[in-house]
Design a protein around this motif. Structure first.
Motif, mmCIF file in Angstrom:
data_model
loop_
_atom_site.group_PDB
_atom_site.id
_atom_site.type_symbol
_atom_site.label_atom_id
_atom_site.label_comp_id
_atom_site.label_asym_id
_atom_site.label_seq_id
_atom_site.Cartn_x
_atom_site.Cartn_y
_atom_site.Cartn_z
ATOM 1 N N GLU A 58 -6.734 -29.452 5.323
ATOM 2 C CA GLU A 58 -7.919 -29.980 3.971
ATOM 3 C C GLU A 58 -8.844 -28.317 4.290
ATOM 4 O O GLU A 58 -8.711 -27.608 4.892
ATOM 5 C CB GLU A 58 -9.599 -31.192 4.710
ATOM 6 C CG GLU A 58 -10.269 -30.964 3.575
ATOM 7 C CD GLU A 58 -11.801 -32.206 4.401
ATOM 8 O OE1 GLU A 58 -11.313 -33.590 4.667
ATOM 9 O OE2 GLU A 58 -12.792 -31.682 5.751
ATOM 10 N N VAL A 74 -12.569 -26.880 3.004
ATOM 11 C CA VAL A 74 -13.567 -27.181 2.666
ATOM 12 C C VAL A 74 -15.108 -25.823 1.815
ATOM 13 O O VAL A 74 -15.038 -24.918 2.170
ATOM 14 C CB VAL A 74 -14.753 -27.668 3.814
ATOM 15 C CG1 VAL A 74 -16.630 -28.317 3.812
ATOM 16 C CG2 VAL A 74 -14.299 -28.193 4.611
ATOM 17 N N GLN A 120 -6.398 -31.312 0.298
ATOM 18 C CA GLN A 120 -7.483 -32.394 0.275
ATOM 19 C C GLN A 120 -8.872 -31.290 0.243
ATOM 20 O O GLN A 120 -8.671 -30.146 0.534
ATOM 21 C CB GLN A 120 -7.915 -33.229 0.831
ATOM 22 C CG GLN A 120 -9.292 -33.951 0.848
ATOM 23 C CD GLN A 120 -9.092 -35.026 1.781
ATOM 24 O OE1 GLN A 120 -8.393 -36.542 1.522
ATOM 25 N NE2 GLN A 120 -9.865 -35.214 2.891
ATOM 26 N N ARG A 122 -12.955 -30.307 -0.457
ATOM 27 C CA ARG A 122 -14.132 -31.193 -0.082
ATOM 28 C C ARG A 122 -15.587 -29.972 -0.234
ATOM 29 O O ARG A 122 -15.112 -28.552 -0.123
ATOM 30 C CB ARG A 122 -14.295 -32.052 1.631
ATOM 31 C CG ARG A 122 -15.328 -32.468 2.040
ATOM 32 C CD ARG A 122 -15.490 -32.379 3.473
ATOM 33 N NE ARG A 122 -14.267 -33.805 4.464
ATOM 34 C CZ ARG A 122 -14.051 -34.616 3.973
ATOM 35 N NH1 ARG A 122 -15.392 -35.522 3.157
ATOM 36 N NH2 ARG A 122 -12.976 -35.650 4.524
ATOM 37 N N ALA A 176 -12.209 -34.560 -1.690
ATOM 38 C CA ALA A 176 -12.669 -35.404 -0.523
ATOM 39 C C ALA A 176 -13.736 -36.742 -1.645
ATOM 40 O O ALA A 176 -14.644 -36.102 -1.750
ATOM 41 C CB ALA A 176 -12.980 -35.174 0.697
ATOM 42 N N HIS A 199 -16.953 -37.287 -1.452
ATOM 43 C CA HIS A 199 -17.880 -37.006 -0.665
ATOM 44 C C HIS A 199 -18.926 -36.262 -1.096
ATOM 45 O O HIS A 199 -18.570 -35.047 -1.903
ATOM 46 C CB HIS A 199 -17.072 -36.756 1.061
ATOM 47 C CG HIS A 199 -18.531 -36.533 1.393
ATOM 48 N ND1 HIS A 199 -18.844 -34.908 2.596
ATOM 49 C CD2 HIS A 199 -19.746 -36.767 2.060
ATOM 50 C CE1 HIS A 199 -19.573 -34.859 3.111
ATOM 51 N NE2 HIS A 199 -20.765 -35.757 2.560
ATOM 52 N N TYR A 205 -15.644 -39.449 4.202
ATOM 53 C CA TYR A 205 -16.546 -38.528 5.960
ATOM 54 C C TYR A 205 -17.055 -39.774 6.742
ATOM 55 O O TYR A 205 -17.858 -39.444 7.444
ATOM 56 C CB TYR A 205 -17.928 -38.663 4.890
ATOM 57 C CG TYR A 205 -18.693 -37.014 6.173
ATOM 58 C CD1 TYR A 205 -17.576 -36.179 6.083
ATOM 59 C CD2 TYR A 205 -19.547 -37.274 6.357
ATOM 60 C CE1 TYR A 205 -18.252 -34.826 7.313
ATOM 61 C CE2 TYR A 205 -20.432 -36.225 7.310
ATOM 62 C CZ TYR A 205 -19.888 -34.941 7.031
ATOM 63 O OH TYR A 205 -20.404 -34.453 8.000
ATOM 64 N N SER A 232 -7.079 -40.039 -1.933
ATOM 65 C CA SER A 232 -8.060 -39.717 -0.721
ATOM 66 C C SER A 232 -9.111 -40.821 -0.667
ATOM 67 O O SER A 232 -9.946 -41.761 -0.411
ATOM 68 C CB SER A 232 -9.156 -39.100 -0.870
ATOM 69 O OG SER A 232 -8.651 -37.330 -1.061
#
Length: 449
Positions: free
Chosen positions: A182, A184, A218, A220, A243, A245, A394, A440
């Motif tokens: 993942e 971010v 993934q 995010r 993700a 989120h 999350y 996800s």
């Protein structure tokens, strides 16, 4: 060389610090003695106080302290007076830190140049490998020009600048090659990524390019302002490699307070955005920043905020008591008496009420997924029979068993108490090839035990 790095502040600042640590390891600066780097935040007075406490502690322990980050950009002379401080480096001079440390003993202080924060060149560091992070943070945008009356960021980080698309794609693919599952994406004003590029681009276009040209399992998104969420970006929250989120800052649910803050939306605009995100991705976590005790906030205005939050499908809150920042319009209005300070006791009481409301939201959101199977990534290697993991939406989960960090698990949720979840891990369902990153999105528990 003995080297310790202390990070304070937002996710973007954490990314700066991690990238700096990696660059220093690669450069291997030869400064003699113990060196401590303190990467500071200036968003609140408490953040600055926390950094000063850390610096004083390091100074008393005999460390040679280098201070960088937003506080160093804002008040270099103040930091220069603290015990043990030998270098004060502004945000856009961070790339020079390895060279400065190599010249240790020749340069005793490198003052920050506040004007340099407005240079158009990016001037920040990027991570080149995953390092100690399970979920590396890649900062793709720097600075902000929105001009909120409470915010010091424009003076400490300058106007918005975007990292070019090709560089971002290259960095994400390199992180994937080095084992990151993942990544971010972060920025000071992430929703403005691409506006200064030629041709102009959007965050949704960035996400689509990363999904198309990299193997990251993934992706995010960090905080994105409400008016920067469009339909295309909302729909991407349902992509199997994104993700589910969304973090959407609110600050206040009162129109009059938002106007004093100079936020560029009305409460009803915010409600429409949150409801649209929830409709597009019903299982997504939706979080918000909320400020308590903004100057002049009346009891009625505060109640408007609470009422708006109660009606929204939010899953958590980040609550911040207002903190006057030097050089901001809010501080000037307080100094002149144009706005009135909310008493500290009342401010703290309101913050606590908002935190309690956020806990209620978090508990209700977590309870929805009891009996569901969620794809989670392990955050660090487990010990004593418990492994910490994070779901796509999350939820922080304690998983029974010892598992290595940076691994995918399908976790069946068993208990949820005050937002704390516990579950058991099973194998991925049949038919998924080894190493395949399953979607996800959540589903009822079907994984083998």
């Amino acid at each position: 060389m003995a080297m310790t790095l202390y990070n304070f502040g937002c996710r973007a600042n954490q990314a700066d610090g991690e990238a700096l640590r990696q660059r220093l390891e690669a450069e291997n600066p030869a400064a003699p003695g113990r060196v401590a780097i303190v990467n500071t935040c200036a968003v609140t007075a408490e953040a600055e106080a926390e950094a000063r406490r850390q610096i004083r502690q390091l100074g008393r322990a005999g460390a040679r302290v280098l201070v960088t980050g937003c506080y160093a950009q804002r008040a270099p002379e103040q930091l220069r007076q603290l015990p043990g401080v030998e270098w004060v480096i502004g945000n856009t001079e961070k790339t020079e830190i390895p060279q400065i440390l190599r010249r240790a003993g020749i340069i005793s202080i490198t003052p920050s140049n506040p004007a340099s924060a407005h240079r158009v060149s990016p001037g920040w560091l990027l991570p080149i490998h995953t390092g100690a992070q399970t979920r590396p943070v890649l900062k793709v945008q720097e600075g902000c020009g929105q001009g909120c009356t409470f915010c010091i960021i424009p003076s400490t980080r300058g106007r918005s600048r975007s990292l070019p698309l090709e560089e971002i794609v290259s960095h994400v693919e390199r992180l994937a090659e080095q084992g990151a599952r993942e990544v971010v994406l972060s920025g000071i004003h992430l929703g403005h990524w691409g506006r200064d590029l030629e041709p102009r681009m959007t965050p949704a276009g960035l996400v689509e390019a990363i999904l198309r040209h990299t193997r990251i399992e993934q992706l995010r998104l960090s905080s994105i302002e409400p008016m920067d969420w469009n339909r295309q970006l909302m729909e991407l929250l349902t992509h199997p490699r994104v993700a589910p989120h969304a973090h959407v800052p609110l600050q206040s649910g009162s129109l009059s307070v938002l106007r004093r803050m100079r936020r560029r939306y009305r409460p009803r605009d915010y409600v429409q955005k949150i409801e649209a995100i929830h409709a597009a991705a019903p299982e997504a976590a939706i979080g918000a920043d909320v400020m308590a005790g903004f100057p002049g906030e009346s009891a009625a205005e505060f109640e408007e905020t609470c009422s708006l939050i109660e009606q929204l499908p939010l899953s958590y809150l980040h609550v911040f008591p207002f903190s006057a920042r030097p050089g901001t319009e809010a501080e000037a209005a307080l100094q002149t008496g144009q706005w009135q300070t909310v008493p500290d006791a009342e401010k703290q009481e309101r913050a606590e009420r908002l935190r309690a409301l956020g806990q209620q939201k978090q508990t209700a959101f977590a309870a929805r997924f009891l009996g569901w199977s969620l794809r989670c990534i392990t955050l660090k290697s487990g010990a004593s029979g418990i492994t910490q993991a994070l779901s796509g939406n999350y939820l922080k989960i304690e998983v029974a068993g010892d598992y290595a960090a940076n691994q995918w698990l399908m976790v069946t949720m068993r208990t949820a108490v005050e937002g704390k979840l516990a579950g058991t891990a099973g194998k991925f369902s049949a038919g998924q090839p080894p190493g395949f990153a399953p979607p996800s999105l959540m589903r009822p528990a079907v994984c083998a035990q």
